[in-house]
Structures are given as structure tokens and as C-alpha cells.
Design a protein around this motif. Sequence first.
Motif, PDB file in Angstrom:
ATOM      1  N   ALA A 277      -3.178  -7.948   7.496  1.00 48.61           N
ATOM      2  CA  ALA A 277      -2.146  -6.918   7.405  1.00 48.61           C
ATOM      3  C   ALA A 277      -0.855  -7.496   7.959  1.00 48.61           C
ATOM      4  N   GLY A 278       0.260  -6.909   7.538  1.00 48.10           N
ATOM      5  CA  GLY A 278       1.515  -7.456   8.024  1.00 48.10           C
ATOM      6  C   GLY A 278       2.713  -6.617   7.651  1.00 48.10           C
TER       7      GLY A 278
ATOM      8  N   GLU B 192       8.832  -4.126   4.172  1.00 46.61           N
ATOM      9  CA  GLU B 192       7.571  -4.185   3.429  1.00 46.61           C
ATOM     10  C   GLU B 192       6.398  -4.176   4.399  1.00 46.61           C
ATOM     11  N   ALA B 193       5.314  -3.572   3.963  1.00 49.60           N
ATOM     12  CA  ALA B 193       4.065  -3.595   4.714  1.00 49.60           C
ATOM     13  C   ALA B 193       2.918  -3.808   3.731  1.00 49.60           C
TER      14      ALA B 193
ATOM     15  N   ALA C  47      -9.055  -7.206  -2.505  1.00 46.24           N
ATOM     16  CA  ALA C  47      -8.130  -6.113  -2.806  1.00 46.24           C
ATOM     17  C   ALA C  47      -6.917  -6.215  -1.887  1.00 46.24           C
ATOM     18  N   ALA C  48      -5.750  -5.833  -2.409  1.00 41.90           N
ATOM     19  CA  ALA C  48      -4.526  -5.860  -1.614  1.00 41.90           C
ATOM     20  C   ALA C  48      -3.631  -4.711  -2.030  1.00 41.90           C
ATOM     21  N   LEU C  49      -2.843  -4.222  -1.096  1.00 38.74           N
ATOM     22  CA  LEU C  49      -1.877  -3.147  -1.346  1.00 38.74           C
ATOM     23  C   LEU C  49      -0.622  -3.460  -0.541  1.00 38.74           C
TER      24      LEU C  49
ATOM     25  N   VAL D  73      17.113   0.174  -4.572  1.00 38.81           N
ATOM     26  CA  VAL D  73      16.371   0.868  -5.634  1.00 38.81           C
ATOM     27  C   VAL D  73      15.215   1.703  -5.107  1.00 38.81           C
ATOM     28  N   GLY D  74      15.105   1.851  -3.797  1.00 38.25           N
ATOM     29  CA  GLY D  74      14.045   2.697  -3.266  1.00 38.25           C
ATOM     30  C   GLY D  74      12.732   1.968  -3.097  1.00 38.25           C
ATOM     31  N   GLY D  75      11.622   2.759  -3.068  1.00 30.56           N
ATOM     32  CA  GLY D  75      10.326   2.213  -2.717  1.00 30.56           C
ATOM     33  C   GLY D  75       9.380   2.067  -3.890  1.00 30.56           C
ATOM     34  N   LYS D  76       8.416   1.166  -3.730  1.00 33.10           N
ATOM     35  CA  LYS D  76       7.405   0.938  -4.756  1.00 33.10           C
ATOM     36  C   LYS D  76       6.184   0.318  -4.108  1.00 33.10           C
ATOM     37  N   ALA D  77       5.008   0.802  -4.516  1.00 28.02           N
ATOM     38  CA  ALA D  77       3.744   0.238  -4.053  1.00 28.02           C
ATOM     39  C   ALA D  77       3.123  -0.578  -5.176  1.00 28.02           C
ATOM     40  N   THR D  78       2.534  -1.712  -4.813  1.00 29.05           N
ATOM     41  CA  THR D  78       1.828  -2.545  -5.780  1.00 29.05           C
ATOM     42  C   THR D  78       0.453  -2.878  -5.224  1.00 29.05           C
TER      43      THR D  78
END
Length: 944
Positions: free
Chosen positions: A528-529, A579-580, A602-604, A612-617
Motif C-alpha cells: 500500500a502507498g 494518489e493512494a 489484484a490492485a486498486l 480533472v478531478g478523481g478516478k479509480a483504476t
Amino acid sequence: MNRRWLPAATALALVNGALAQEVAQEAVRGGEGAAQPEVVRVTGSRIVRRDADTAGPMLTMTKDDIKFAAPTSVGDMLQAMPSVGVSLNSNGTQGTAFGVSSVNLRYLGSAEGSGNRTLVLVDGHRWVSAAGGRGFRDFVDLNSIPLGIIDHIEVLKDGASAIYGADAIAGVVNIHTRRRLDGVEADLRIGETSRSDNRNVNGYVNWGRKLEHGTLFLSASYNDSKPILAADRDTTRTALAPLTAPPTSPRGLFVLPGLANNKYFGTPAGFAQNAAGAITLNSGATGAGAGALADDAFHVARLPDDYYNTQTQGIYSTGPSRRGGLFGRATWALNEDVTAKVEAMASTRTSSQLFAPFPLGIRGGNGYSISADQAYNPFGTANGVPQANALAFSGAAFRIQRVPVEVGNRDNRQDVTTSRLLLGLEGRNLLGEWNWDATLTHGRSRATFDALNQLNLDNVYRALASPAACAAAPGCVPLNVFGTITPQMADYIRYDAHDANGTRQTDFSVNATRTLMDLPGGELGLAAGYEYRKESAYDRPDAFAASLSTVLPLVGGAPQSPTTAQSRDVTTGSYSLHEAYAELSAPLLAGLPGIYRLELDAALRYSRYSTVGGKATSKLGVLYKPVSTVLLRSTYAQGFRAPSILELYQGQRQTNFQTVDPCNGGGAGLPGCAGIPASYQQSQYNGGLTRGVTAGNLGLRPETATTVSYGVAWTPDALKGFTATADKFVIKVSDAIAAQTATQILQSCARTGAFCDLVLRNPSGEVRQLTQAVVNLSRIEVAGVDATLRYVFPFGGGKLDSALDLSYLEKYRSAVPQPDGSVLIDDRAGKGDQPRSTFPRLKGQASLRYLAPSYTVSWKGRYTGHSSDIAGNAVNGGTVSSVLIHDVQLGYTLPGGKTSVAFGIDNLFDKAPPLSAANNPINFDIYTYDVRGRYFYAKVSSRF
């Protein structure tokens, strides 16, 4: 492409899984044995592991690969990979690299040769973006990374936004620096072509020392490459696309209304009346006769007598470059669990590109005129013509074109300095279980860009005016555009522009990893980071070039540029992000019948941009070994790329596009070419280039992507040392940030009438301005297959290392919405019909290397498949041929084992790049092929 292809790069193209395990572990451990298995960290995962098997396809270039390659830059090695598409390199005059080197995995860069969808890391950390071109860039300049510090390189050919953040849509290049050196090592390489040009001297000296509680490492690198002149290669000596009208030359082309059928001068009908009747100065003539004899010094230009080749004017096909680099690292153990480190790097680059002189274009339609009493008007009073018969020239039909060789070849020069400081802490046993690291980096790239021997159009206008008007302008020197341009005249109309640009990056990251529990297949790993990053950039163009003329008349109510130096607005911009992420590696099962090993990764990651705001990948990978010799793997990854500073904030700038205008010669009935005269010849205007403007767009949205890959690796027990791998990949990019190429815009307008509002033409047919805007333009889908065969086995007291590495491009489809609501599908796979945009379906490398205790012998073949060109063209008939290049090397280690020498020949049979009509006038795709030819080199390496 100017490549020092790795003589055995393919042999070490360990693309994934079982093949990556063997070499990645060795690279990380430095070849040292260990009593117990050591943990490793591979690109594509933050979790330390007991082995290097990964679910994603990965290639590793080891220290030995680099030694056998004898490269001159990082780009030489990376651009040699079959999976890399058109990338910026040292081929200069017809391109936009300006000394920058990029890596463009899967051809996915959003602009010509760009690497902005490939993330470049150094030791897992970001590197500052490039400067030194026409403004700053939005990707890493590989030439800013000193060659001597590199230990090995890992290339993850898979989406990795969930692991590393934005930009990792096509993949990740992770450059690992030297870690274990106690002593001095030095490397020197010298080479040149069989034509005695492009001489290169490069080398480095490294010093390392292991201390009781730490280490020291210092490195100095140097590289100096000389140019290749276009006139010194058959491929580039002259433009091969046939001319249909006389080109501009130093003797000029003159359209002079009023001179045709003139009784005083006795000229025939059509003489200098229009483009078809344009006149030129007689060969050998330096000026016109007096009075009524003035016209005798001119004739109507005709081919082939008035052919002129600008390629012979000393321009570079490969420009010179000089680079230097210094790097230092110190580590110190603060206690048993925590180690501090500091790194500092500084690199410099000077590079240049030489272009033919900027064509002097004097047009009545732009408000230019020549008075009847101008000092050098051969048809005016200054030449003895009576006032009643003297001619002045103005109006829309009036036009003069001339190559002003007296002003000199345009010379673009870049001076670039890149610096980087890293402060870090690494620890273990935090709260009993966690291994962790915290790193702060600050990088900066600063550049100046000088554009020498441009034209001062304000002064051209003044110099053509009446004697009284010229005398009223301080320093005005009348211009003899019809005859000899003296040094004083050339000095008056010459302009040297000076630009400055730069980028800056600050990055802070914290990472932690541990095992959570034991699963049936092994330990459940967690990483995690958090990361904070700020990017900023500026572009300060030459003030005069960026201004609007107060001397030249308005055209259509708008002011003109005062110089031919590129005009653009000042650009400044910045953004920041937080970012996290979290990543899990779960070895679910192992040691069961039919399940030798089963692992799920798995990673998130969540990214929050100030723009441009936030986004999860997310990313999901599966690794399955039914038996020990077979590995099956698959990944699904979401990608994300926020608009760069360049794409958001770039000020409008003028440029010249290399295009193929379908309306040339009137367009043969194409609907978008209606009204364009049949006399229009693209080559007669602006040296065949198309004037235009580009700009950023504050309204851009982020682009998103999905990547799916699946493959297999086979390492049979019965054939020790043999490995076969194959991987299928599909990448889909939505809301892709891009601009249509200038040729695509021209073709859409001509064939369908779409986007004609982006193309402004003069009545002659010439494109006055083409607008290329960056937008969320399209969807992109890329699919293909990578495959590798490798066999290493003992032979004759040494070992043979053989390999075959192939990359097949199944499709590269762009879906571009049209103004009428339809969607145009353009599949570039297998095509090379646009400038600097060749997409061969098949690329590959094969190698055979014998390694004995005291000597090595290697061969490598590099193959680039054929592609389609402009249909039915006179250069190649419509097909860019395939090409196979052979490289050989012989190495010998002196007694004692500390010094080795090597001699090599790249392009053994002196194969020229395949000819291309789309890439007129340079005749080949400079970002795909190399015009260098046969190249000899020698190198010596020593360690003590």
C-alpha cells in the motif's frame, strides 16, 4: 530510426513469467549466490516476492545485454524492441525530435513519436519530462538519463495505472541503476559509418566503494555524435516524388502582372502572367540587362532544365549531438532497520538540425509590393526604364518565390540541462511486520532553442519599398530579389530567434509492504502507498517571433507574423495530484494434482488531479501453472491518463506540417477540392510543407483504457534451456486525447468535405493555414501478439544462446467522429501511407550468440515487415518494402579477466531504409528506420 540495435537484445527479451524469473532474480541479486531464497521486486508489482513469476508480459534487458549492444543511448536499446512503434530519435531535419529520444510502446503515443502513454521510471520512481524542442514535452527524454548508471531495464508490456498511476496505458519502462560496485569500471566506444561520417565517441567511468555502514557510487558519462548529411546517402540525396512543375530555386520564380505581352519589353503572351508562366533568372545570370533588355535575363521556367534539389544544401539527415552526465549516490545505515540515501544527477545535451534556407515568399495577396522606383526592380526606373514604361508589382496575382541561399541554411540548436535530487529512507520491521520506503525527488529540465537564419519579414517588406520609404526606416538595405543578394542585404533580412522552455517535477511517495497470512499456495502479500506529485512547465518563445507585425499590411483584417521563425503564444501551466493504492498477491494453491501453482494478483489505485478531478483504476491478474513446465497467465487492467500540461495549456503556435495534399493538381474531382485550379502544385509553396497552427485545450477530459492480455510460457524439462512464450494483447482507449494528423485532415476534407473548416486556402490552392487542435477525439483499439523462442545450451566449452522475438500488430483502429455524426474507422495496421507513421504488421529480431570463457561471437537479424504506401505512387508502386538488417560482433577478454575488447559491424550488408512516397522529400520514415548504413565500432571495457 537511428538505432544501435542490441546484438542480442532479443536473446534476452524475457517477456514474462518463467522466462523473466531466471533473469530478473539474477539482475536484482547481481549474480551472487545465497543460502536462502532472496526476495525480489519486479516491475509491475510493489510486493516483494520469493520469485519473479508475474501475470503480465515483461521483458528484461540485463547488464550483459547492454554490454553486447554497445549502445550510445538508452533510446537505442528500447527502440530496438519489436513492440516499440514510431519513436523520436536522432534523425533530424525532417522531423520534430530536436534531439529528444522517446519510447513509444504499442504505437500508442498521442502525437508523432510521442511516448506519453508509456511510463518511464528510474528505480521505480518518476523522471522529469523533456524540454528542448519547440516548447516542452509531456514524456521523458531518454537522452537525459546517463548511460553509465544503468544496470538493467525491465519493460512491462501491460497496463499498469493501478500500480504506478497515470501514463502507464501502453506499459512501463523501469530503468534500474547500478547498485554493487567496489572499485572502478570504465567503458569506451568509438565508431563511424563505412562512409566516414556519423562518428561517435561515448563512454563512462564509474567508481564505487562499499563502506562499513553504507555505499558510495559516482558515475561520469559522455557521448559525442557527428552528423550525416542528406546529400551523402542515395536515399536522401533528392526527393524521389516526381515534380510536375519547376520548384523554387535560388534563381527564383516570378509572377509579375503587367509583364506579359508588354510592348516595351517585347515579351510574349503568358510571360510571368501566372504560375504556369512563372519566369526564372537564366542560369549563370547575376542580374538583368538595362532598360528594354531586362526581360532577356529571364525565361519561363520549365522542367527538367530548371530543376533544383534543396536536399543538396547541406541539410542533416541525422543531426549532431553532444551529451554529458554526472551521477552520485550515497547510502548510510542509520541503524539495523533504516537506511538513508541521497542521489544527485545532472546531464547536459547540445544538439542541432540543419534545414534548407527558408523560402522567400513575396505575395501581393499578403500586401507586398515592389515600387516602380525600387532600387533593384529590373523593370523599373532604377534600371533605366522610362517612367511611362516602368512597372510596379502588387495585387493578388503578384508573387515571387526564391531560395535565399545567401541568408544560409536554417540552423536549429538546443542546449538542455536536466537535474534531479532524490532523498530517501528505506526500512524494515516497522510495527514488527512492515517493510517501507519514503522518497522525495525533485527534477528540472531547462532548455534554450535557437532558430538561426530565419527571415525578418518586416525588413523584407521595407527593403522592397521605394527608396524614400526604405530610407525612412533606420538601417534599411534595399533588397535585390531579382539578382544577387549581397551579404549586407542578407544580414538585413536575416533573423535569429531565441526560445526558452523547461519542466519541473516534485514527487513524494511512501510505500509499505508485508505478508498478511499463509495461504495454501504461499504467503498473502500486501502493498500500500501514497504519492503526491506536482508538475509544472513553461515555454517562452522569442518575443519578436511571437508578436504581430505593425509593418506588414493586414490580411483579411488580421495582422501578420513579422518573421518566419515559429510564432506561438507563451505557455505556462501546472497541476498537482494525490494518489493512494493497495495491491494484493494471493498464492491460492500449490502442489496439487493439476495445480502446480495458482496465484491471483489484484490492485486498486485512486488518483485525484487538481485539473480533472478523481478516478479509480484497478488491475486483476491470474497466474496458473498446471505443471511446473507450463505457465498460463492473464491480466485485466484499467488505464487512466489525465491531460498533460502540454495538452491543456499549450499556446497556439505556428508550425509546418509534412503532408500529402490530395488536392494537388486540382484534386481530380474530389468534392473537397472544388475550385482549386489544376495549376496548383504543393511543391511550389513553402518547400512542399503545409503551414498550420496547433494549440492546447483546457476543456479536455481524461482518457481511460482497458487492457486484456493472456499468454503461455513453456519450459520443457526434456529440453533444458529452452523457453517459448506467446502473449495476446488487446488495448482499448476511450476519449483518446489526440489530434488528427495534418494529412488526415486534408484527406477528410478532400474526400468527404469533413473538417474543411480547418483548412484555409488561397485562390491558388495553397493551404494558407491548417488548424490541428488536440481534443478527446477518438477511440483507439490495438491488438496483437508477442512471441519469443529462446534456447540456451552448453557447446564447445562455452554456451550457445539463440532467440527469436516477434511482435505482430493485428489491428490499430481509431474511431474518429465526423461533423455529420458518422464515425470514420481508420485501421493503421500494415499501413505506411502517412508521414512518419509506419505501422508494419510484423517486426522481429533473431539472434545467435556464442559465449566462451575468453571470447564471444554474436549475430543478430532485425526485421521490419512491409507496409502499404500511397497507392500507385512512382516511388515504390504503393508498398514500403520489408527490410532485414544483420549485425555482428566479436569480443575478447584479455588474460586476467579485467579488460575486454569488442569489434562490431551494424548493418553488415549496408541495407538502406525502404523508400516511402508518403515521407517526401526525405524518402523514408525517420522514426522507424535508420539511414546510417554500415557502421563499424570498437569498444574497450575495464574493471579494477
